[in-house]
Design an enzyme around this catalytic site. Structure first.
Site, short mmCIF file in Angstrom:
data_model
loop_
_atom_site.label_atom_id
_atom_site.label_comp_id
_atom_site.label_asym_id
_atom_site.label_seq_id
_atom_site.Cartn_x
_atom_site.Cartn_y
_atom_site.Cartn_z
CG ASP A 1 45.89 71.98 1.61
OD1 ASP A 1 45.78 73.17 1.96
OD2 ASP A 1 46.70 71.59 0.74
CB SER B 1 47.51 65.10 -1.06
OG SER B 1 46.76 66.27 -1.23
N GLY C 1 53.79 67.70 -1.01
CA GLY C 1 53.95 67.27 -2.39
C GLY C 1 53.44 68.31 -3.37
CD GLU D 1 48.99 71.65 3.73
OE1 GLU D 1 49.90 71.93 2.94
OE2 GLU D 1 48.48 70.52 3.80
CG ASP E 1 51.70 74.53 1.52
OD1 ASP E 1 52.80 74.89 1.09
OD2 ASP E 1 50.95 73.77 0.89
CE LYS F 1 47.47 67.85 1.56
NZ LYS F 1 48.65 68.71 1.38
CE LYS G 1 53.35 71.48 -0.63
NZ LYS G 1 52.19 72.11 -1.32
CE LYS H 1 45.26 69.88 -2.12
NZ LYS H 1 46.23 70.96 -1.80
#
Length: 373
Positions: free
Chosen positions: A192, A139, A294, A217, A242, A165, A266, A167
């Protein structure tokens, strides 16, 4: 005899500097504050867990401070001296306390470790894991410039990571995605948003559809599942939830009404391993893929994530990277390593499968609280 009676819990308050700052649309993290939970039973077996809440409530309502209060004043007194035959019983005992999912998860995880050690089995085995190795994902936070991000992606691809992934925020640059796909046309790529978009941004999100994204996400700035159902019906990119999934009930509702096509599990966010396994089993039944998210955790929670991700329906690479991705030195021995894009699951070791580096844990510890009978 596997009955567990916890006689003492030690809370190690630690500070670990990140190799590089982690930036999202909502926060920038330079140093990770964590509470390491050490639970000691009547036979002096020590199990380890970790509270992974952030310092401020940008991700969920919980913070390190609120989790400390919940564990010290409510949750630990609730379980001290009681006899539990299985960690699932701990989860049941803590249901009388509303919310406080990350606090519950840190405590429950330590008791799972005690249980696995008493059984002389690995965490992965007692969880029901089957996969001997799991695919590693990475990530990447927001970067100050595109060149820096592209270089980081190039390195991750070279290291064999099987999902990358990114952001993103509403101000994303479409040209960046064009460049990424020109350089890496086939890498599994996901994004995400940490809730930075609204339903009014549909046309903006649709601009990302040509880039063959694995998922987006948590795109919306709401946990209203009806909004997600509406968005998913109009968006070709699979939505992964999430923050909206904080329990088995949330996951069941989201999947049943088509609010998502993928679920990020998670264990800390949903209240612990027991609840995480329930979500996994339900999603497997409904043929909805899951992956393990994570939380910028230390090696203790990372080891637990590795064991959890060995369950069969974790079919997408999670945010489980090498320790060196985040830490100059981890608090476990050996550090988590990624080899050709894979992480081996330590089925041949009791409990976590990793030793605690006690001298380094002591070095990064600010103070320790002891709560006992």
């Amino acid at each position: 005899m596997t009955a567990i009676q916890i006689e003492q819990v030690m809370l190690h308050h630690i500070k670990m500097p990140l190799v590089s700052s982690f930036v999202t649309s909502q926060a920038t993290i330079h140093i990770r504050n964590l509470i390491i939970v050490q639970a000691i039973d009547q036979s002096q077996i020590a199990g380890w867990g970790e509270c992974v809440a952030f310092d401020t409530p940008w991700y969920t309502a919980e913070t390190q401070a609120s989790c400390l209060m919940a564990m010290r004043d409510v949750l630990i007194p609730e379980i001290l001296g009681r006899t539990f035959e299985h960690p699932n019983d701990v989860a049941s005992a803590l249901q009388i306390i509303e919310n406080n999912q990350m606090a519950k998860a840190g405590l429950e995880a330590a008791i799972w470790d005690v249980y696995a050690q008493k059984q002389q089995r690995s965490l992965a085995e007692v969880f029901g894991g089957k996969q001997l190795r799991i695919p590693a994902g990475i990530s990447l936070g927001l970067h100050s410039n595109d060149a820096e991000l592209l270089n980081t992606i190039d390195l991750a691809v070279k290291q064999g990571y099987q999902k990358i992934k990114l952001k993103i925020s509403r101000s994303f640059d479409i040209k960046l995605f064009e460049t990424i796909r020109d350089r890496h046309p086939h890498i599994p790529l996901s994004i995400d948003a940490n809730g930075d978009f609204t339903l009014d941004d549909l046309s903006l999100l649709q601009k990302l559809e040509p880039f063959q994204l694995l998922m987006i996400e948590q795109p919306l700035a709401t946990s209203n599942l009806d909004d997600y159902t509406q968005l998913q019906s109009k968006l070709a990119i699979p939505i992964c939830l999430d923050e909206s999934i904080q329990s088995f009930a949330d996951a069941k509702k989201a999947v049943s009404q088509g609010a998502c096509q993928v679920v990020n599990i998670k264990q800390a966010r949903v209240g612990g391993i027991t609840e995480a396994i329930k979500i996994h089993d339900y999603c497997e039944k409904m043929q909805v893929p899951v992956w393990c998210g994570g939380m910028l955790e230390s090696g203790i929670a990372r080891a637990q994530n590795i064991a959890l991700a060995s369950l069969p329906n974790f079919t997408i690479a999670g945010d489980i990277s090498a320790s060196s991705r985040y830490w100059h030195r981890d608090i476990i021995i050996p550090a988590v390593e990624v080899v050709d894009g894979w992480i081996n699951v330590p089925f041949d070791q009791f409990g976590l499968g990793f030793e605690i580096d006690l001298p380094y844990l002591s070095k990064v510890t600010d103070f320790v609280e002891r709560i006992s009978l």
